[in-house]
Design a protein around this motif. Structure first.
Motif, short mmCIF file in Angstrom:
data_model
loop_
_atom_site.label_atom_id
_atom_site.label_comp_id
_atom_site.label_asym_id
_atom_site.label_seq_id
_atom_site.Cartn_x
_atom_site.Cartn_y
_atom_site.Cartn_z
N PRO A 155 -47.59 -10.43 -51.08
CA PRO A 155 -47.44 -10.64 -52.52
C PRO A 155 -48.54 -11.48 -53.14
CG PRO A 155 -45.84 -11.95 -51.29
CD PRO A 155 -46.48 -11.02 -50.31
N SER A 156 -49.07 -12.45 -52.40
CA SER A 156 -50.06 -13.35 -52.98
C SER A 156 -51.04 -13.80 -51.92
CB SER A 156 -49.38 -14.57 -53.61
OG SER A 156 -48.61 -15.27 -52.64
N CYS A 157 -52.12 -14.39 -52.38
CA CYS A 157 -53.17 -14.85 -51.47
C CYS A 157 -52.73 -16.17 -50.83
CB CYS A 157 -54.46 -15.06 -52.26
SG CYS A 157 -55.94 -15.05 -51.26
N PRO A 158 -52.88 -16.31 -49.51
CA PRO A 158 -52.49 -17.56 -48.87
C PRO A 158 -53.37 -18.72 -49.31
CG PRO A 158 -53.62 -16.13 -47.32
CD PRO A 158 -53.38 -15.32 -48.55
N GLU A 159 -52.82 -19.90 -49.25
CA GLU A 159 -53.58 -21.10 -49.61
C GLU A 159 -54.71 -21.30 -48.60
OE1 GLU A 159 -53.28 -23.21 -52.23
OE2 GLU A 159 -51.84 -21.74 -53.03
N PRO A 160 -55.86 -21.81 -49.07
CA PRO A 160 -56.98 -22.03 -48.14
C PRO A 160 -56.65 -23.12 -47.12
CG PRO A 160 -57.46 -22.99 -50.29
CD PRO A 160 -56.19 -22.19 -50.45
N THR A 161 -57.19 -22.95 -45.94
CA THR A 161 -56.97 -23.94 -44.87
C THR A 161 -58.16 -24.87 -44.71
OG1 THR A 161 -57.86 -22.45 -43.19
CG2 THR A 161 -55.49 -22.32 -43.63
N CYS A 162 -59.22 -24.62 -45.47
CA CYS A 162 -60.40 -25.49 -45.37
C CYS A 162 -60.95 -25.71 -46.77
CB CYS A 162 -61.45 -24.85 -44.47
SG CYS A 162 -62.00 -23.24 -45.06
N GLU A 163 -61.92 -26.60 -46.88
CA GLU A 163 -62.52 -26.89 -48.17
C GLU A 163 -63.26 -25.66 -48.68
OE1 GLU A 163 -65.06 -30.31 -49.31
OE2 GLU A 163 -63.79 -31.38 -47.87
N CYS A 164 -63.12 -25.42 -49.96
CA CYS A 164 -63.85 -24.29 -50.55
C CYS A 164 -64.50 -24.77 -51.84
CB CYS A 164 -62.92 -23.11 -50.83
SG CYS A 164 -61.46 -23.52 -51.81
N ALA A 165 -65.38 -23.96 -52.38
CA ALA A 165 -66.07 -24.32 -53.61
C ALA A 165 -65.09 -24.44 -54.76
CB ALA A 165 -67.14 -23.27 -53.93
N GLU A 218 -60.86 -16.33 -57.21
CA GLU A 218 -61.55 -17.61 -57.31
C GLU A 218 -62.02 -18.02 -55.91
OE1 GLU A 218 -59.14 -20.55 -59.32
OE2 GLU A 218 -58.16 -19.00 -60.55
N PRO A 219 -62.91 -19.01 -55.81
CA PRO A 219 -63.36 -19.44 -54.49
C PRO A 219 -62.22 -19.79 -53.54
CG PRO A 219 -64.76 -20.39 -56.18
CD PRO A 219 -63.65 -19.70 -56.90
N LYS A 220 -61.14 -20.34 -54.06
CA LYS A 220 -60.02 -20.71 -53.21
C LYS A 220 -59.30 -19.51 -52.60
CE LYS A 220 -56.62 -20.99 -57.01
NZ LYS A 220 -55.72 -21.89 -57.75
N HIS A 221 -59.56 -18.30 -53.14
CA HIS A 221 -58.92 -17.09 -52.63
C HIS A 221 -59.74 -16.38 -51.55
CE1 HIS A 221 -57.15 -17.08 -56.91
NE2 HIS A 221 -56.18 -17.45 -56.09
N VAL A 222 -61.00 -16.75 -51.42
CA VAL A 222 -61.91 -15.99 -50.56
C VAL A 222 -61.43 -15.98 -49.11
CG1 VAL A 222 -64.24 -15.95 -49.58
CG2 VAL A 222 -63.92 -16.23 -52.06
N GLU A 223 -61.07 -17.12 -48.59
CA GLU A 223 -60.60 -17.18 -47.21
C GLU A 223 -59.39 -16.27 -47.01
OE1 GLU A 223 -59.22 -20.50 -43.87
OE2 GLU A 223 -58.77 -20.82 -46.00
N GLY A 224 -58.46 -16.28 -47.96
CA GLY A 224 -57.27 -15.44 -47.86
C GLY A 224 -57.58 -13.97 -47.96
N VAL A 225 -58.53 -13.58 -48.84
CA VAL A 225 -58.92 -12.18 -48.97
C VAL A 225 -59.52 -11.69 -47.65
CG1 VAL A 225 -60.57 -10.62 -50.07
CG2 VAL A 225 -59.23 -12.21 -51.47
N ILE A 226 -60.36 -12.51 -47.05
CA ILE A 226 -60.96 -12.13 -45.77
C ILE A 226 -59.88 -11.98 -44.70
CG2 ILE A 226 -62.47 -12.92 -43.90
CD1 ILE A 226 -64.17 -14.32 -46.09
N LYS A 227 -58.99 -12.96 -44.63
CA LYS A 227 -57.95 -12.95 -43.60
C LYS A 227 -57.00 -11.77 -43.78
CE LYS A 227 -53.90 -15.55 -42.01
NZ LYS A 227 -53.05 -16.75 -42.24
#
Length: 344
Positions: A31-41, A309-318
């Protein structure tokens, strides 16, 4: 994670009427993008009066196209109308002359999307001949050398790769000579040297600042974040031209064990929906494998996302690139290798 049906409807008409209802199939969604687990831009600030639409339902907000031509310009911004770049001397202008509205091969039931990309063109063993490269998606073909000195190569690209293999039924009333002109001719493919299949994941981010500031601001930030996060997920990011004949021999086929998972990240011109920036298209090649070595669930697909947004990038990749899940909150639509448009 849920398993939800995605209705695939192929819209060949530019004007909105469906031409073919494709059989329903199930794809994994979250349903939604997971929260980032590391620092992002940080999410970039926008100028006064420029905002992102956070409320609209993104599902279905995708251009209707059968094929997308991704022109490698080596630039990360362009004039508002890309065909006017470089005083009109460019591949986009040439293609639109042939397949744009009123063009000799124009077919309103077979829409071709023409966009520019920041990827550099291939380097030929004959540098004195200026060439342009292009990706054809979702057929996942790479055309490395389109000489700028001859219009013949542009016509070969259109006739050999971009025209449909079968006409839409709405064209049944056309004279036979007109029908023949609008159909693909395989013989023209042999006029283009070095065409090969695409095996790289392509992450395309709208960064067309010459068209809209929001995309121009989000594009570079998201590109940098994808390039930073992809290696952490085990995907190598490639830079430079996809082919360089001046320094290397033609690429040899690799075995399944030898082939690493690789991606290219670039900025592209306008795809519609500035107010949903950042807009991202992810094309996963038919050969793409998951971590277990099996065919990836989204292999051969293009997935459109908005409000990234930058905070979504890790989740999109995963979720999407690694696991093959569609993220519902950001999903604008998608396209399958056979040209079927995907909507939730």
């Amino acid at each position: 994670m849920s398993l939800r049906p995605l209705r695939r409807t192929l819209w060949r008409q530019v004007f909105g009427s469906p031409s073919l209802l494709v059989t329903r199939r199930h794809l994994n969604t979250v349903p939604s993008c997971p929260e980032p687990t590391c620092e992002c831009a940080e999410t970039p600030a926008l100028p006064s009066g420029q905002s992102i639409d956070k409320k609209a339902n993104l599902n279905g907000l995708i251009a209707n196209y059968a094929q997308q031509v991704l022109i490698c310009t080596g630039k990360d911004d362009w004039t508002s109308r890309i065909e006017e770049d470089n005083s009109g001397d460019n591949l986009a202008a040439d293609l639109k002359e042939l397949i744009g509205r009123g063009g000799l091969y124009s077919d309103p039931f077979h829409n071709i999307s023409i966009i520019n990309a920041s990827f550099p063109s291939a380097i030929s063993r004959r540098p004195e001949v200026q060439t342009t490269s292009a990706y054809l998606l979702p057929s996942f073909k790479y055309v490395p050398f389109l000489p700028r000195v001859s219009f013949d190569s542009v016509q070969a690209l259109v006739k050999g790769y971009l025209l449909p293999e079968k006409l839409h039924p709405m064209n049944d009333g056309l004279p036979q000579i007109h029908k023949d002109r609008l159909l693909r001719k395989e013989a023209y493919q042999h006029m283009l040297y070095g065409v090969r299949d695409v095996d790289d994941v392509l992450v395309l981010i709208c960064g067309h600042g010459g068209r809209d500031q929001r995309c121009g601001i989000f594009g570079p930030v998201l590109q940098a974040e994808f390039e930073r996060q992809l290696p952490r997920a085990g995907i190598q990011v490639l830079h430079g031209p996809a082919m360089d004949e001046s320094v290397s021999a033609p690429r040899l086929p690799a075995t399944m064990e030898e082939a690493p998972r690789v991606a290219r990240v670039g900025q592209i011109s306008h795809i519609g929906g500035h107010k949903y920036a950042g807009n991202v298209i992810i094309y996963l090649p038919p050969t793409f494998k998951n971590s277990a070595g099996n065919t990836h669930p989204l292999a051969g697909h293009g997935i459109w996302y908005g409000r990234i947004e930058p905070k979504h990038v890790e989740g999109v990749i995963k979720e999407t690139i690694i696991s093959g899940n569609v993220i519902t909150d950001h999903f604008r639509g998608g396209i399958r290798q056979d040209g079927a448009i995907i909507r939730l």
